[in-house]
Design a protein around this motif. Structure first.
Motif, PDB file in Angstrom:
ATOM      1  N   MET A 263       0.820  -1.213   0.000  1.00 36.30           N
ATOM      2  CA  MET A 263       0.000   0.000   0.000  1.00 36.30           C
ATOM      3  C   MET A 263       0.853   1.261   0.000  1.00 36.30           C
ATOM      4  O   MET A 263       0.409   2.321  -0.461  1.00 36.30           O
ATOM      5  N   ASP A 264       2.061   1.171   0.495  1.00 33.16           N
ATOM      6  CA  ASP A 264       2.976   2.317   0.488  1.00 33.16           C
ATOM      7  C   ASP A 264       3.740   2.442  -0.822  1.00 33.16           C
ATOM      8  O   ASP A 264       4.518   3.386  -1.001  1.00 33.16           O
ATOM      9  N   ASP A 265       3.531   1.491  -1.724  1.00 32.41           N
ATOM     10  CA  ASP A 265       4.242   1.458  -3.010  1.00 32.41           C
ATOM     11  C   ASP A 265       3.479   2.315  -4.021  1.00 32.41           C
ATOM     12  O   ASP A 265       2.314   2.051  -4.324  1.00 32.41           O
ATOM     13  N   SER A 266       4.122   3.313  -4.555  1.00 35.70           N
ATOM     14  CA  SER A 266       3.451   4.223  -5.482  1.00 35.70           C
ATOM     15  C   SER A 266       3.190   3.604  -6.852  1.00 35.70           C
ATOM     16  O   SER A 266       2.442   4.175  -7.656  1.00 35.70           O
ATOM     17  N   SER A 267       3.788   2.449  -7.136  1.00 34.15           N
ATOM     18  CA  SER A 267       3.625   1.847  -8.456  1.00 34.15           C
ATOM     19  C   SER A 267       2.313   1.080  -8.598  1.00 34.15           C
ATOM     20  O   SER A 267       1.958   0.652  -9.705  1.00 34.15           O
ATOM     21  N   ILE A 268       1.595   0.895  -7.502  1.00 35.92           N
ATOM     22  CA  ILE A 268       0.331   0.158  -7.540  1.00 35.92           C
ATOM     23  C   ILE A 268      -0.619   0.741  -6.506  1.00 35.92           C
ATOM     24  O   ILE A 268      -0.190   1.120  -5.411  1.00 35.92           O
ATOM     25  N   LYS A 269      -1.887   0.838  -6.840  1.00 41.60           N
ATOM     26  CA  LYS A 269      -2.894   1.377  -5.933  1.00 41.60           C
ATOM     27  C   LYS A 269      -3.897   0.287  -5.590  1.00 41.60           C
ATOM     28  O   LYS A 269      -4.590  -0.230  -6.470  1.00 41.60           O
ATOM     29  N   ILE A 270      -3.948  -0.073  -4.314  1.00 45.75           N
ATOM     30  CA  ILE A 270      -4.871  -1.107  -3.870  1.00 45.75           C
ATOM     31  C   ILE A 270      -5.659  -0.613  -2.659  1.00 45.75           C
ATOM     32  O   ILE A 270      -5.243   0.325  -1.971  1.00 45.75           O
ATOM     33  N   SER A 271      -6.793  -1.253  -2.420  1.00 41.74           N
ATOM     34  CA  SER A 271      -7.639  -0.895  -1.292  1.00 41.74           C
ATOM     35  C   SER A 271      -8.154  -2.159  -0.614  1.00 41.74           C
ATOM     36  O   SER A 271      -8.232  -3.230  -1.236  1.00 41.74           O
ATOM     37  N   SER A 272      -8.515  -2.026   0.641  1.00 43.63           N
ATOM     38  CA  SER A 272      -9.145  -3.116   1.377  1.00 43.63           C
ATOM     39  C   SER A 272     -10.650  -3.048   1.177  1.00 43.63           C
ATOM     40  O   SER A 272     -11.249  -1.974   1.272  1.00 43.63           O
ATOM     41  N   ILE A 273     -11.264  -4.184   0.887  1.00 45.90           N
ATOM     42  CA  ILE A 273     -12.716  -4.273   0.719  1.00 45.90           C
ATOM     43  C   ILE A 273     -13.179  -5.582   1.343  1.00 45.90           C
ATOM     44  O   ILE A 273     -12.385  -6.299   1.972  1.00 45.90           O
ATOM     45  N   GLU A 274     -14.438  -5.896   1.174  1.00 45.18           N
ATOM     46  CA  GLU A 274     -14.967  -7.199   1.559  1.00 45.18           C
ATOM     47  C   GLU A 274     -15.559  -7.875   0.323  1.00 45.18           C
ATOM     48  O   GLU A 274     -16.269  -7.248  -0.455  1.00 45.18           O
ATOM     49  N   LEU A 275     -15.236  -9.148   0.152  1.00 42.89           N
ATOM     50  CA  LEU A 275     -15.809  -9.963  -0.914  1.00 42.89           C
ATOM     51  C   LEU A 275     -16.531 -11.136  -0.276  1.00 42.89           C
ATOM     52  O   LEU A 275     -15.900 -11.931   0.442  1.00 42.89           O
ATOM     53  N   ASP A 276     -17.811 -11.218  -0.516  1.00 41.63           N
ATOM     54  CA  ASP A 276     -18.613 -12.285   0.088  1.00 41.63           C
ATOM     55  C   ASP A 276     -18.432 -12.337   1.608  1.00 41.63           C
ATOM     56  O   ASP A 276     -18.352 -13.404   2.210  1.00 41.63           O
ATOM     57  N   GLY A 277     -18.345 -11.149   2.208  1.00 45.87           N
ATOM     58  CA  GLY A 277     -18.224 -11.059   3.657  1.00 45.87           C
ATOM     59  C   GLY A 277     -16.841 -11.328   4.203  1.00 45.87           C
ATOM     60  O   GLY A 277     -16.658 -11.381   5.429  1.00 45.87           O
ATOM     61  N   LYS A 278     -15.833 -11.472   3.330  1.00 46.01           N
ATOM     62  CA  LYS A 278     -14.468 -11.760   3.780  1.00 46.01           C
ATOM     63  C   LYS A 278     -13.550 -10.591   3.475  1.00 46.01           C
ATOM     64  O   LYS A 278     -13.698  -9.941   2.435  1.00 46.01           O
ATOM     65  N   PRO A 279     -12.582 -10.301   4.354  1.00 45.15           N
ATOM     66  CA  PRO A 279     -11.616  -9.247   4.080  1.00 45.15           C
ATOM     67  C   PRO A 279     -10.870  -9.543   2.794  1.00 45.15           C
ATOM     68  O   PRO A 279     -10.453 -10.690   2.541  1.00 45.15           O
ATOM     69  N   ALA A 280     -10.699  -8.534   1.959  1.00 40.38           N
ATOM     70  CA  ALA A 280     -10.105  -8.743   0.640  1.00 40.38           C
ATOM     71  C   ALA A 280      -9.303  -7.516   0.230  1.00 40.38           C
ATOM     72  O   ALA A 280      -9.344  -6.457   0.871  1.00 40.38           O
ATOM     73  N   LEU A 281      -8.547  -7.678  -0.859  1.00 37.69           N
ATOM     74  CA  LEU A 281      -7.819  -6.588  -1.479  1.00 37.69           C
ATOM     75  C   LEU A 281      -8.258  -6.453  -2.930  1.00 37.69           C
ATOM     76  O   LEU A 281      -8.602  -7.442  -3.571  1.00 37.69           O
ATOM     77  N   THR A 282      -8.228  -5.220  -3.437  1.00 40.18           N
ATOM     78  CA  THR A 282      -8.568  -4.997  -4.837  1.00 40.18           C
ATOM     79  C   THR A 282      -7.686  -3.913  -5.411  1.00 40.18           C
ATOM     80  O   THR A 282      -7.204  -3.027  -4.693  1.00 40.18           O
ATOM     81  N   LEU A 283      -7.469  -3.980  -6.703  1.00 31.58           N
ATOM     82  CA  LEU A 283      -6.863  -2.863  -7.410  1.00 31.58           C
ATOM     83  C   LEU A 283      -7.874  -1.721  -7.439  1.00 31.58           C
ATOM     84  O   LEU A 283      -9.065  -1.938  -7.690  1.00 31.58           O
ATOM     85  N   ASP A 284      -7.417  -0.524  -7.207  1.00 25.54           N
ATOM     86  CA  ASP A 284      -8.324   0.635  -7.176  1.00 25.54           C
ATOM     87  C   ASP A 284      -9.025   0.842  -8.518  1.00 25.54           C
ATOM     88  O   ASP A 284     -10.147   1.383  -8.558  1.00 25.54           O
ATOM     89  N   ASP A 285      -8.416   0.424  -9.597  1.00 25.40           N
ATOM     90  CA  ASP A 285      -9.006   0.615 -10.922  1.00 25.40           C
ATOM     91  C   ASP A 285     -10.331  -0.128 -11.065  1.00 25.40           C
ATOM     92  O   ASP A 285     -11.123   0.197 -11.962  1.00 25.40           O
TER      93      ASP A 285
END
Length: 287
Positions: A263-285
Protein backbone atom coordinates in the motif's frame (compact mmCIF):
# COMPACT_ATOMS: atom_id res chain seq x y z
CA UNK A 1 -17.98 6.16 -3.40
CA UNK A 2 -20.75 3.60 -2.98
CA UNK A 3 -19.49 0.03 -3.40
CA UNK A 4 -21.81 -1.93 -5.69
CA UNK A 5 -20.98 -5.68 -5.35
CA UNK A 6 -22.79 -6.63 -8.55
CA UNK A 7 -21.06 -3.97 -10.62
CA UNK A 8 -17.72 -4.83 -9.03
CA UNK A 9 -18.16 -8.51 -9.87
CA UNK A 10 -18.80 -7.68 -13.53
CA UNK A 11 -15.68 -5.52 -13.65
CA UNK A 12 -13.64 -8.23 -11.94
CA UNK A 13 -14.76 -10.98 -14.33
CA UNK A 14 -13.99 -8.76 -17.31
CA UNK A 15 -10.56 -7.99 -15.85
CA UNK A 16 -9.76 -11.67 -15.27
CA UNK A 17 -10.89 -12.62 -18.76
CA UNK A 18 -8.16 -10.27 -19.97
CA UNK A 19 -5.38 -11.26 -17.56
CA UNK A 20 -6.18 -15.00 -17.70
CA UNK A 21 -6.30 -14.82 -21.54
CA UNK A 22 -9.51 -16.87 -21.65
CA UNK A 23 -11.19 -14.75 -24.30
CA UNK A 24 -11.17 -16.38 -27.72
CA UNK A 25 -9.56 -13.19 -29.04
CA UNK A 26 -6.55 -13.27 -26.71
CA UNK A 27 -5.76 -16.99 -26.39
CA UNK A 28 -2.24 -18.38 -26.20
CA UNK A 29 -1.75 -20.07 -29.58
CA UNK A 30 1.93 -21.00 -29.69
CA UNK A 31 4.89 -21.81 -27.47
CA UNK A 32 6.13 -18.26 -28.06
CA UNK A 33 2.76 -16.92 -26.87
CA UNK A 34 3.06 -19.18 -23.83
CA UNK A 35 6.42 -17.67 -22.89
CA UNK A 36 5.05 -14.16 -23.34
CA UNK A 37 2.07 -15.06 -21.12
CA UNK A 38 4.30 -16.37 -18.32
CA UNK A 39 6.53 -13.30 -18.51
CA UNK A 40 3.45 -11.07 -18.47
CA UNK A 41 1.89 -12.70 -15.41
CA UNK A 42 5.07 -13.60 -13.47
CA UNK A 43 3.72 -16.96 -12.32
CA UNK A 44 0.81 -19.16 -13.35
CA UNK A 45 -0.43 -22.70 -12.87
CA UNK A 46 0.09 -25.25 -15.62
CA UNK A 47 -3.39 -26.79 -15.19
CA UNK A 48 -6.48 -25.11 -13.70
CA UNK A 49 -6.75 -26.01 -10.01
CA UNK A 50 -10.18 -27.16 -8.85
CA UNK A 51 -11.63 -24.71 -6.36
CA UNK A 52 -8.83 -22.16 -6.79
CA UNK A 53 -9.15 -19.45 -9.42
CA UNK A 54 -5.83 -18.38 -10.93
CA UNK A 55 -4.31 -18.04 -14.42
CA UNK A 56 -3.18 -21.30 -16.03
CA UNK A 57 -1.48 -22.13 -19.30
CA UNK A 58 -4.14 -24.70 -20.19
CA UNK A 59 -7.05 -22.27 -19.78
CA UNK A 60 -5.18 -19.53 -21.64
CA UNK A 61 -5.05 -21.87 -24.62
CA UNK A 62 -8.30 -23.84 -24.28
CA UNK A 63 -10.56 -21.37 -22.51
CA UNK A 64 -12.35 -21.42 -19.17
CA UNK A 65 -13.54 -25.03 -19.19
CA UNK A 66 -12.92 -28.28 -17.36
CA UNK A 67 -9.83 -30.22 -18.43
CA UNK A 68 -11.18 -33.28 -20.30
CA UNK A 69 -9.91 -36.83 -19.86
CA UNK A 70 -9.55 -37.52 -23.57
CA UNK A 71 -5.95 -37.15 -24.69
CA UNK A 72 -6.77 -35.72 -28.12
CA UNK A 73 -8.33 -32.50 -26.80
CA UNK A 74 -6.73 -29.50 -28.55
CA UNK A 75 -5.92 -27.94 -25.18
CA UNK A 76 -3.41 -30.68 -24.47
CA UNK A 77 -0.97 -29.04 -26.87
CA UNK A 78 0.15 -27.19 -23.74
CA UNK A 79 1.59 -30.49 -22.48
CA UNK A 80 3.90 -30.58 -25.50
CA UNK A 81 4.89 -26.96 -24.96
CA UNK A 82 5.75 -27.68 -21.33
CA UNK A 83 7.90 -30.69 -22.25
CA UNK A 84 9.73 -28.81 -25.00
CA UNK A 85 10.55 -25.97 -22.60
CA UNK A 86 12.08 -28.24 -19.96
CA UNK A 87 15.80 -27.54 -19.77
CA UNK A 88 15.58 -24.53 -22.11
CA UNK A 89 16.16 -22.08 -19.25
CA UNK A 90 13.40 -19.77 -20.47
CA UNK A 91 11.09 -20.28 -17.49
CA UNK A 92 10.90 -22.31 -14.29
CA UNK A 93 8.55 -25.29 -14.06
CA UNK A 94 7.90 -27.41 -10.97
CA UNK A 95 5.50 -28.33 -8.19
CA UNK A 96 5.42 -25.21 -6.03
CA UNK A 97 2.27 -23.22 -5.29
CA UNK A 98 -0.54 -25.26 -3.73
CA UNK A 99 1.74 -28.27 -4.36
CA UNK A 100 0.70 -28.01 -8.01
CA UNK A 101 2.62 -27.61 -11.25
CA UNK A 102 3.63 -23.96 -11.48
CA UNK A 103 5.37 -21.98 -14.22
CA UNK A 104 7.42 -18.98 -13.11
CA UNK A 105 9.13 -16.33 -15.22
CA UNK A 106 12.87 -15.91 -14.84
CA UNK A 107 12.32 -12.34 -13.65
CA UNK A 108 10.11 -13.58 -10.83
CA UNK A 109 12.07 -16.71 -9.88
CA UNK A 110 14.67 -14.92 -7.68
CA UNK A 111 11.85 -13.50 -5.51
CA UNK A 112 10.53 -16.99 -4.81
CA UNK A 113 14.05 -18.25 -4.19
CA UNK A 114 14.70 -15.39 -1.74
CA UNK A 115 11.84 -16.78 0.41
CA UNK A 116 13.08 -20.37 0.25
CA UNK A 117 15.12 -22.03 3.02
CA UNK A 118 18.27 -21.79 0.89
CA UNK A 119 21.03 -19.54 2.11
CA UNK A 120 23.44 -19.33 -0.81
CA UNK A 121 25.53 -22.51 -0.52
CA UNK A 122 23.45 -25.18 -2.19
CA UNK A 123 26.15 -27.85 -1.81
CA UNK A 124 25.89 -27.70 2.00
CA UNK A 125 22.77 -25.78 3.09
CA UNK A 126 20.61 -28.90 2.94
CA UNK A 127 22.75 -30.59 5.59
CA UNK A 128 21.98 -27.82 8.08
CA UNK A 129 18.27 -28.18 7.34
CA UNK A 130 18.45 -31.93 7.84
CA UNK A 131 20.26 -31.55 11.16
CA UNK A 132 17.57 -29.11 12.29
CA UNK A 133 14.83 -31.59 11.39
CA UNK A 134 13.57 -29.42 8.53
CA UNK A 135 14.42 -31.84 5.73
CA UNK A 136 13.32 -35.47 5.65
CA UNK A 137 15.79 -38.30 5.24
CA UNK A 138 14.18 -39.18 1.91
CA UNK A 139 14.54 -35.60 0.65
CA UNK A 140 18.17 -35.58 1.74
CA UNK A 141 18.81 -38.85 -0.08
CA UNK A 142 17.22 -37.62 -3.32
CA UNK A 143 19.05 -34.30 -3.17
CA UNK A 144 22.41 -35.92 -2.51
CA UNK A 145 21.89 -38.35 -5.38
CA UNK A 146 21.39 -35.45 -7.79
CA UNK A 147 24.13 -33.38 -6.23
CA UNK A 148 26.64 -36.21 -6.63
CA UNK A 149 25.59 -37.76 -9.93
CA UNK A 150 24.06 -34.96 -11.95
CA UNK A 151 20.67 -34.94 -13.71
CA UNK A 152 18.73 -38.21 -13.53
CA UNK A 153 15.32 -39.51 -14.49
CA UNK A 154 12.97 -40.67 -11.76
CA UNK A 155 13.82 -44.36 -12.20
CA UNK A 156 17.54 -43.80 -11.77
CA UNK A 157 16.90 -41.31 -9.02
CA UNK A 158 14.91 -43.88 -7.04
CA UNK A 159 17.77 -46.33 -7.47
CA UNK A 160 20.49 -43.92 -6.34
CA UNK A 161 18.40 -42.70 -3.40
CA UNK A 162 17.64 -46.30 -2.37
CA UNK A 163 13.86 -46.08 -2.79
CA UNK A 164 13.06 -48.63 -5.49
CA UNK A 165 10.53 -50.70 -3.55
CA UNK A 166 6.79 -50.27 -4.05
CA UNK A 167 6.41 -49.36 -0.38
CA UNK A 168 8.73 -46.38 -0.81
CA UNK A 169 6.80 -44.82 -3.73
CA UNK A 170 4.83 -42.34 -1.63
CA UNK A 171 7.91 -41.35 0.38
CA UNK A 172 9.84 -40.78 -2.84
CA UNK A 173 7.07 -38.59 -4.25
CA UNK A 174 6.85 -36.57 -1.03
CA UNK A 175 10.61 -36.02 -1.23
CA UNK A 176 10.31 -34.73 -4.81
CA UNK A 177 7.48 -32.43 -3.73
CA UNK A 178 9.37 -31.02 -0.75
CA UNK A 179 12.52 -30.41 -2.77
CA UNK A 180 10.59 -28.66 -5.54
CA UNK A 181 8.53 -26.53 -3.14
CA UNK A 182 11.78 -25.44 -1.47
CA UNK A 183 13.36 -24.62 -4.85
CA UNK A 184 16.11 -27.19 -4.46
CA UNK A 185 15.42 -29.29 -7.57
CA UNK A 186 13.40 -28.98 -10.78
CA UNK A 187 12.48 -31.05 -13.84
CA UNK A 188 14.91 -30.33 -16.69
CA UNK A 189 13.82 -32.85 -19.32
CA UNK A 190 11.91 -35.99 -20.20
CA UNK A 191 13.40 -39.46 -20.53
CA UNK A 192 11.92 -42.45 -22.39
CA UNK A 193 12.11 -44.57 -19.25
CA UNK A 194 9.70 -46.75 -17.34
CA UNK A 195 6.55 -48.57 -18.39
CA UNK A 196 5.13 -45.45 -20.06
CA UNK A 197 8.42 -44.41 -21.73
CA UNK A 198 7.98 -41.06 -20.02
CA UNK A 199 9.82 -39.91 -16.93
CA UNK A 200 10.95 -36.50 -15.74
CA UNK A 201 14.64 -35.82 -15.42
CA UNK A 202 15.61 -33.71 -12.40
CA UNK A 203 18.56 -31.53 -11.51
CA UNK A 204 19.63 -29.29 -8.65
CA UNK A 205 18.08 -25.87 -9.25
CA UNK A 206 21.10 -23.61 -8.46
CA UNK A 207 23.23 -25.78 -10.73
CA UNK A 208 20.72 -25.45 -13.57
CA UNK A 209 20.14 -21.73 -13.02
CA UNK A 210 23.67 -20.85 -11.93
CA UNK A 211 22.77 -17.19 -11.43
CA UNK A 212 19.91 -17.75 -8.99
CA UNK A 213 21.83 -17.49 -5.71
CA UNK A 214 23.51 -14.22 -6.68
CA UNK A 215 20.30 -12.58 -7.89
CA UNK A 216 18.20 -13.80 -4.97
CA UNK A 217 20.89 -12.91 -2.44
CA UNK A 218 20.31 -9.16 -2.80
CA UNK A 219 16.52 -9.43 -2.31
CA UNK A 220 15.19 -9.13 1.24
CA UNK A 221 12.24 -11.25 2.36
CA UNK A 222 9.90 -8.22 2.74
CA UNK A 223 10.87 -7.07 -0.77
CA UNK A 224 10.22 -10.55 -2.17
CA UNK A 225 6.80 -10.87 -0.54
CA UNK A 226 5.75 -7.41 -1.71
CA UNK A 227 6.82 -8.20 -5.27
CA UNK A 228 4.89 -11.49 -5.31
CA UNK A 229 1.77 -9.96 -3.77
CA UNK A 230 1.77 -7.21 -6.40
CA UNK A 231 2.13 -9.75 -9.20
CA UNK A 232 -0.70 -11.80 -7.69
CA UNK A 233 -3.07 -8.84 -7.45
CA UNK A 234 -2.23 -7.63 -10.96
CA UNK A 235 -3.20 -11.08 -12.24
CA UNK A 236 -6.30 -11.51 -10.07
CA UNK A 237 -7.60 -7.94 -9.83
CA UNK A 238 -8.96 -8.71 -6.36
CA UNK A 239 -9.06 -11.59 -3.92
CA UNK A 240 -9.85 -12.35 -0.30
CA UNK A 241 -7.02 -12.57 2.21
CA UNK A 242 -7.62 -16.21 3.10
CA UNK A 243 -6.94 -17.28 -0.48
CA UNK A 244 -3.79 -15.16 -0.62
CA UNK A 245 -2.53 -16.79 2.59
CA UNK A 246 -3.36 -20.19 1.17
CA UNK A 247 -1.47 -19.49 -2.05
CA UNK A 248 1.75 -18.28 -0.43
CA UNK A 249 1.51 -20.15 2.89
CA UNK A 250 2.01 -16.91 4.83
CA UNK A 251 0.72 -16.37 8.35
CA UNK A 252 -1.61 -13.48 9.16
CA UNK A 253 1.06 -11.16 10.58
CA UNK A 254 3.33 -11.70 7.58
CA UNK A 255 0.50 -11.01 5.17
CA UNK A 256 -0.55 -7.82 6.98
CA UNK A 257 3.02 -6.49 6.97
CA UNK A 258 3.26 -7.25 3.26
CA UNK A 259 -0.06 -5.52 2.56
CA UNK A 260 1.11 -2.37 4.33
CA UNK A 261 4.33 -2.41 2.32
CA UNK A 262 2.45 -2.76 -0.96
CA UNK A 263 0.00 0.00 0.00
CA UNK A 264 2.98 2.32 0.49
CA UNK A 265 4.24 1.46 -3.01
CA UNK A 266 3.45 4.22 -5.48
CA UNK A 267 3.63 1.85 -8.46
CA UNK A 268 0.33 0.16 -7.54
CA UNK A 269 -2.89 1.38 -5.93
CA UNK A 270 -4.87 -1.11 -3.87
CA UNK A 271 -7.64 -0.89 -1.29
CA UNK A 272 -9.15 -3.12 1.38
CA UNK A 273 -12.72 -4.27 0.72
CA UNK A 274 -14.97 -7.20 1.56
CA UNK A 275 -15.81 -9.96 -0.91
CA UNK A 276 -18.61 -12.29 0.09
CA UNK A 277 -18.22 -11.06 3.66
CA UNK A 278 -14.47 -11.76 3.78
CA UNK A 279 -11.62 -9.25 4.08
CA UNK A 280 -10.11 -8.74 0.64
CA UNK A 281 -7.82 -6.59 -1.48
CA UNK A 282 -8.57 -5.00 -4.84
CA UNK A 283 -6.86 -2.86 -7.41
CA UNK A 284 -8.32 0.64 -7.18
CA UNK A 285 -9.01 0.61 -10.92
CA UNK A 286 -11.82 -1.89 -10.30
CA UNK A 287 -13.65 0.30 -7.78
Amino acid sequence: MIFDPEDFDKKLQKYRTKTFRTSVFSRVRSIEDALDFVNERGFIFFWPIKGFVFPSLWAANAGDRVVPDNHDDPGHVTWDWKDKMLGQKKWYYGRVLKRKNTIISLETLPYFYALSPNYGEYESDYQTQYEQGLLTAESKAVYEALLTNGPMDTLMLRKFSHMTSQSSSSRFQRALDQLQMEFKILPVGVSEAGAWNYAFMYDVLPRHFEWIEEKAGIITEPEARAFLLKRYLISMGADDLSRIRSMFRWDEKTLQRTIHRVMDDSSIKISSIELDGKPALTLDDLL
